[in-house]
Design a protein around this motif. Structure first.
Motif, PDB file in Angstrom:
ATOM      1  N   VAL A  76      -5.769  12.093 -15.093  1.00 40.68           N
ATOM      2  CA  VAL A  76      -4.440  11.810 -14.318  1.00 40.68           C
ATOM      3  C   VAL A  76      -4.252  11.864 -13.247  1.00 40.68           C
ATOM      4  O   VAL A  76      -3.825  11.411 -12.290  1.00 40.68           O
ATOM      5  N   MET A  77      -4.162  13.379 -13.020  1.00 42.57           N
ATOM      6  CA  MET A  77      -4.330  13.861 -11.219  1.00 42.57           C
ATOM      7  C   MET A  77      -5.445  13.496 -10.857  1.00 42.57           C
ATOM      8  O   MET A  77      -5.463  13.073  -9.335  1.00 42.57           O
ATOM      9  N   LEU A  78      -6.490  13.640 -10.850  1.00 35.27           N
ATOM     10  CA  LEU A  78      -7.740  13.127 -10.570  1.00 35.27           C
ATOM     11  C   LEU A  78      -7.386  11.960 -10.141  1.00 35.27           C
ATOM     12  O   LEU A  78      -8.172  10.767  -8.754  1.00 35.27           O
ATOM     13  N   GLY A  79      -7.254  11.187 -10.675  1.00 31.00           N
ATOM     14  CA  GLY A  79      -7.101   9.146 -11.279  1.00 31.00           C
ATOM     15  C   GLY A  79      -6.197   9.161  -9.724  1.00 31.00           C
ATOM     16  O   GLY A  79      -6.180   8.128  -8.646  1.00 31.00           O
ATOM     17  N   CYS A  80      -5.231   9.164  -9.799  1.00 31.71           N
ATOM     18  CA  CYS A  80      -3.667   9.271  -8.984  1.00 31.71           C
ATOM     19  C   CYS A  80      -4.478   9.962  -7.226  1.00 31.71           C
ATOM     20  O   CYS A  80      -3.447   8.938  -6.674  1.00 31.71           O
ATOM     21  N   ALA A  81      -4.918  10.793  -6.876  1.00 30.19           N
ATOM     22  CA  ALA A  81      -5.705  11.399  -6.008  1.00 30.19           C
ATOM     23  C   ALA A  81      -6.452  10.286  -5.371  1.00 30.19           C
ATOM     24  O   ALA A  81      -6.408  10.234  -4.157  1.00 30.19           O
ATOM     25  N   VAL A  82      -7.448   9.831  -5.742  1.00 36.02           N
ATOM     26  CA  VAL A  82      -7.910   8.733  -5.217  1.00 36.02           C
ATOM     27  C   VAL A  82      -6.915   7.553  -5.384  1.00 36.02           C
ATOM     28  O   VAL A  82      -8.171   7.342  -4.382  1.00 36.02           O
ATOM     29  N   LEU A  83      -6.793   7.434  -5.684  1.00 37.72           N
ATOM     30  CA  LEU A  83      -5.599   6.537  -5.540  1.00 37.72           C
ATOM     31  C   LEU A  83      -4.591   6.532  -3.433  1.00 37.72           C
ATOM     32  O   LEU A  83      -4.784   5.259  -3.382  1.00 37.72           O
ATOM     33  N   ALA A  84      -4.012   7.487  -3.879  1.00 40.15           N
ATOM     34  CA  ALA A  84      -3.502   7.608  -3.409  1.00 40.15           C
ATOM     35  C   ALA A  84      -4.484   7.918  -2.082  1.00 40.15           C
ATOM     36  O   ALA A  84      -3.742   7.256  -1.239  1.00 40.15           O
ATOM     37  N   VAL A  85      -5.014   8.390  -1.653  1.00 39.23           N
ATOM     38  CA  VAL A  85      -6.441   8.626  -0.468  1.00 39.23           C
ATOM     39  C   VAL A  85      -7.075   7.090  -0.417  1.00 39.23           C
ATOM     40  O   VAL A  85      -6.967   6.580   0.956  1.00 39.23           O
ATOM     41  N   THR A  86      -7.170   6.008  -1.393  1.00 37.03           N
ATOM     42  CA  THR A  86      -7.692   5.040  -1.209  1.00 37.03           C
ATOM     43  C   THR A  86      -6.366   4.008  -0.136  1.00 37.03           C
ATOM     44  O   THR A  86      -6.804   3.169   0.337  1.00 37.03           O
ATOM     45  N   THR A 115       0.576  -1.468   0.229  1.00 30.45           N
ATOM     46  CA  THR A 115      -0.167  -0.177   0.002  1.00 30.45           C
ATOM     47  C   THR A 115       1.199   1.405   0.371  1.00 30.45           C
ATOM     48  O   THR A 115       0.502   2.280  -0.593  1.00 30.45           O
ATOM     49  N   ARG A 116       1.588   1.002   1.033  1.00 31.91           N
ATOM     50  CA  ARG A 116       2.367   2.209   0.739  1.00 31.91           C
ATOM     51  C   ARG A 116       3.015   2.745  -0.329  1.00 31.91           C
ATOM     52  O   ARG A 116       3.408   3.842  -1.243  1.00 31.91           O
ATOM     53  N   ARG A 117       3.851   1.216  -1.420  1.00 25.63           N
ATOM     54  CA  ARG A 117       4.426   1.561  -2.451  1.00 25.63           C
ATOM     55  C   ARG A 117       3.349   2.063  -3.783  1.00 25.63           C
ATOM     56  O   ARG A 117       3.292   3.037  -4.833  1.00 25.63           O
ATOM     57  N   VAL A 133       2.679  13.507 -12.706  1.00 24.43           N
ATOM     58  CA  VAL A 133       2.659  13.890 -14.312  1.00 24.43           C
ATOM     59  C   VAL A 133       1.461  14.502 -15.018  1.00 24.43           C
ATOM     60  O   VAL A 133       1.493  15.134 -15.626  1.00 24.43           O
ATOM     61  N   GLY A 134       0.500  14.212 -13.632  1.00 24.53           N
ATOM     62  CA  GLY A 134      -0.679  14.565 -14.951  1.00 24.53           C
ATOM     63  C   GLY A 134      -0.811  16.262 -14.349  1.00 24.53           C
ATOM     64  O   GLY A 134      -1.112  16.715 -15.045  1.00 24.53           O
ATOM     65  N   ILE A 135       0.132  16.733 -13.443  1.00 27.12           N
ATOM     66  CA  ILE A 135       0.745  17.963 -13.426  1.00 27.12           C
ATOM     67  C   ILE A 135       1.283  19.231 -14.336  1.00 27.12           C
ATOM     68  O   ILE A 135       0.736  19.698 -15.013  1.00 27.12           O
ATOM     69  N   ALA A 136       2.420  18.074 -15.006  1.00 26.34           N
ATOM     70  CA  ALA A 136       3.359  18.187 -15.954  1.00 26.34           C
ATOM     71  C   ALA A 136       2.188  17.855 -17.396  1.00 26.34           C
ATOM     72  O   ALA A 136       3.144  19.233 -18.395  1.00 26.34           O
ATOM     73  N   LEU A 137       1.339  17.475 -16.961  1.00 29.78           N
ATOM     74  CA  LEU A 137       0.708  17.664 -18.877  1.00 29.78           C
ATOM     75  C   LEU A 137      -0.084  18.872 -18.608  1.00 29.78           C
ATOM     76  O   LEU A 137      -0.764  19.272 -19.314  1.00 29.78           O
ATOM     77  N   ALA A 145       1.083   6.196  -6.810  1.00 34.10           N
ATOM     78  CA  ALA A 145      -0.033   7.583  -7.232  1.00 34.10           C
ATOM     79  C   ALA A 145       0.269   8.879  -7.473  1.00 34.10           C
ATOM     80  O   ALA A 145       0.087   9.941  -7.851  1.00 34.10           O
ATOM     81  N   VAL A 146       1.832   8.948  -6.049  1.00 35.86           N
ATOM     82  CA  VAL A 146       1.680  10.858  -5.720  1.00 35.86           C
ATOM     83  C   VAL A 146       2.945  10.434  -7.317  1.00 35.86           C
ATOM     84  O   VAL A 146       2.989  11.735  -7.953  1.00 35.86           O
ATOM     85  N   ALA A 147       3.646  10.184  -7.834  1.00 32.55           N
ATOM     86  CA  ALA A 147       4.612  10.162  -9.047  1.00 32.55           C
ATOM     87  C   ALA A 147       3.562  10.745  -9.612  1.00 32.55           C
ATOM     88  O   ALA A 147       3.232  11.255 -10.803  1.00 32.55           O
TER      89      ALA A 147
END
Length: 125
Positions: free
Chosen positions: A74-84, A38-40, A51-55, A45-47
């Motif tokens: 991409v930012m939205l999806g990664c934020a959801v993954l990180a929080v869950t 889960t930490r990985r 990438v989403g910010i860069a895009l 997700a943070v990485a």
């Protein structure tokens, strides 16, 4: 309810005996694998969020709306993954999700409840 000193000593003795008998099995039972996974996942997700910010920024600079939208998604999806992933990560000394912690039932109501549950299970078969 915390363990008494006697129970803690007994638990430590059992752990030492298990490590002495079968160290491979004992290390498999430690449960660090789920926390590491889960930490990985959170780090990935943070990485991805970065990438989403860069895009998003690249789309704004190049004036390509669709690249900005993809970056935002991409930012939205990664934020959801990180929080869950962060919520599901067990804290040190805590049982992983889905593992039922068995505690000794001592009160009369608990024993009656246990008997009732046993009867319901027997009738359900």
């Amino acid at each position: 309810m915390p363990l008494s000193e006697h129970e803690q000593r007994m638990l430590e003795q059992m752990e030492r005996a298990l490590y002495a008998e079968d160290p491979k099995f004992a290390s498999a039972l430690e449960g660090n694998g789920l926390r590491t996974y889960t930490r990985r996942r959170v780090y990935q997700a943070v990485a991805g969020f970065l990438v989403g910010i860069a895009l998003l920024m690249a789309g704004m600079v190049a004036q390509l709306i669709w690249v900005s939208v993809v970056g935002f998604l991409v930012m939205l999806g990664c934020a959801v993954l990180a929080v869950t992933g962060w919520r599901k990560a067990p804290k040190p000394g805590e049982q992983p999700p889905g593992v039922r912690q068995v505690r000794p039932k001592r009160s009369m109501m608990d024993r009656i409840e246990q008997r009732w549950q046993r009867r319901r299970d027997e009738q359900g078969r």
